[in-house]
Design a protein around this motif. Structure first.
Motif, PDB file in Angstrom:
ATOM      1  N   TRP A  40       0.987  -1.647   9.981  1.00 45.69           N
ATOM      2  CA  TRP A  40      -0.321  -2.075   9.463  1.00 45.69           C
ATOM      3  C   TRP A  40      -1.401  -1.867  10.527  1.00 45.69           C
ATOM      4  O   TRP A  40      -2.457  -1.305  10.260  1.00 45.69           O
ATOM      5  CB  TRP A  40      -0.280  -3.535   9.018  1.00 45.69           C
ATOM      6  CG  TRP A  40      -1.617  -4.017   8.574  1.00 45.69           C
ATOM      7  CD1 TRP A  40      -2.557  -4.659   9.336  1.00 45.69           C
ATOM      8  CD2 TRP A  40      -2.208  -3.846   7.293  1.00 45.69           C
ATOM      9  NE1 TRP A  40      -3.687  -4.907   8.588  1.00 45.69           N
ATOM     10  CE2 TRP A  40      -3.491  -4.413   7.334  1.00 45.69           C
ATOM     11  CE3 TRP A  40      -1.766  -3.274   6.101  1.00 45.69           C
ATOM     12  CZ2 TRP A  40      -4.343  -4.431   6.231  1.00 45.69           C
ATOM     13  CZ3 TRP A  40      -2.605  -3.292   5.008  1.00 45.69           C
ATOM     14  CH2 TRP A  40      -3.881  -3.863   5.087  1.00 45.69           C
ATOM     15  N   GLY A  52      -6.731  -7.556   6.724  1.00 47.46           N
ATOM     16  CA  GLY A  52      -6.692  -7.161   5.327  1.00 47.46           C
ATOM     17  C   GLY A  52      -7.965  -7.495   4.569  1.00 47.46           C
ATOM     18  O   GLY A  52      -8.014  -7.380   3.352  1.00 47.46           O
ATOM     19  N   ASN A  61      -6.107  -8.961   1.554  1.00 42.44           N
ATOM     20  CA  ASN A  61      -5.588 -10.270   1.971  1.00 42.44           C
ATOM     21  C   ASN A  61      -5.875 -11.329   0.908  1.00 42.44           C
ATOM     22  O   ASN A  61      -6.475 -11.055  -0.126  1.00 42.44           O
ATOM     23  CB  ASN A  61      -6.124 -10.666   3.347  1.00 42.44           C
ATOM     24  CG  ASN A  61      -7.628 -10.906   3.359  1.00 42.44           C
ATOM     25  OD1 ASN A  61      -8.317 -10.879   2.347  1.00 42.44           O
ATOM     26  ND2 ASN A  61      -8.162 -11.132   4.545  1.00 42.44           N
ATOM     27  N   THR A 105       2.238  -6.824   3.826  1.00 42.92           N
ATOM     28  CA  THR A 105       1.028  -7.137   3.060  1.00 42.92           C
ATOM     29  C   THR A 105       1.280  -8.233   2.042  1.00 42.92           C
ATOM     30  O   THR A 105       0.413  -9.066   1.802  1.00 42.92           O
ATOM     31  CB  THR A 105       0.464  -5.892   2.332  1.00 42.92           C
ATOM     32  OG1 THR A 105       1.397  -5.407   1.379  1.00 42.92           O
ATOM     33  CG2 THR A 105       0.074  -4.807   3.309  1.00 42.92           C
ATOM     34  N   LEU A 109      -0.029 -11.009   4.886  1.00 34.10           N
ATOM     35  CA  LEU A 109      -1.471 -10.914   4.583  1.00 34.10           C
ATOM     36  C   LEU A 109      -1.859 -11.732   3.377  1.00 34.10           C
ATOM     37  O   LEU A 109      -3.022 -12.090   3.227  1.00 34.10           O
ATOM     38  CB  LEU A 109      -1.891  -9.460   4.376  1.00 34.10           C
ATOM     39  CG  LEU A 109      -1.905  -8.570   5.599  1.00 34.10           C
ATOM     40  CD1 LEU A 109      -2.489  -7.215   5.252  1.00 34.10           C
ATOM     41  CD2 LEU A 109      -2.666  -9.199   6.748  1.00 34.10           C
TER      42      LEU A 109
END
Length: 113
Positions: A40, A52, A61, A105, A109
């Protein structure tokens, strides 16, 4: 001294590290999530922001990645194939690396932002 100067310069540019991977109750840290965090930071954060929060790429995010891609396979396909301004990563990242960043993610995130 050079590393301190580097840190000051990065701080002045507004660069921050991606959110940390939380440790489990026993103190261990999921190695796949650590790899996802590294990918990332190296490949995704310049467009999506280190946390994010979005830049030239959309915000992911705060649960946005799951809203945009409820099915994991759809998110993986976007990363592999690319679309619009999103480049294809099929020749840059292995399937395992793509899976690691997708997990990061969706599991780390998701709570950032």
């Amino acid at each position: 001294m050079p590393s301190l100067l580097f840190a000051v310069v990065l701080g002045a540019c507004g660069s921050t590290a991606p959110p940390e991977v939380p440790a489990a109750a026993d103190g261990s840290v999921d190695q796949v999530l650590l790899e996802g965090r590294e990918i990332w930071g190296d490949q995704c954060s310049r467009c999506h922001g280190s946390d994010g929060g979005g830049r030239s790429g959309p915000r992911l995010n705060g649960g946005r990645v799951i809203e945009r891609y409820p099915e994991v396979a759809d998110q993986v396909d976007l990363i592999v194939q690319g679309r619009g301004g999103m480049p294809a990563y099929r020749d840059r990242l292995s399937a395992a690396e793509i899976d690691a960043v997708v997990r990061y993610t969706r599991e780390v995130l998701v709570d950032a932002g």
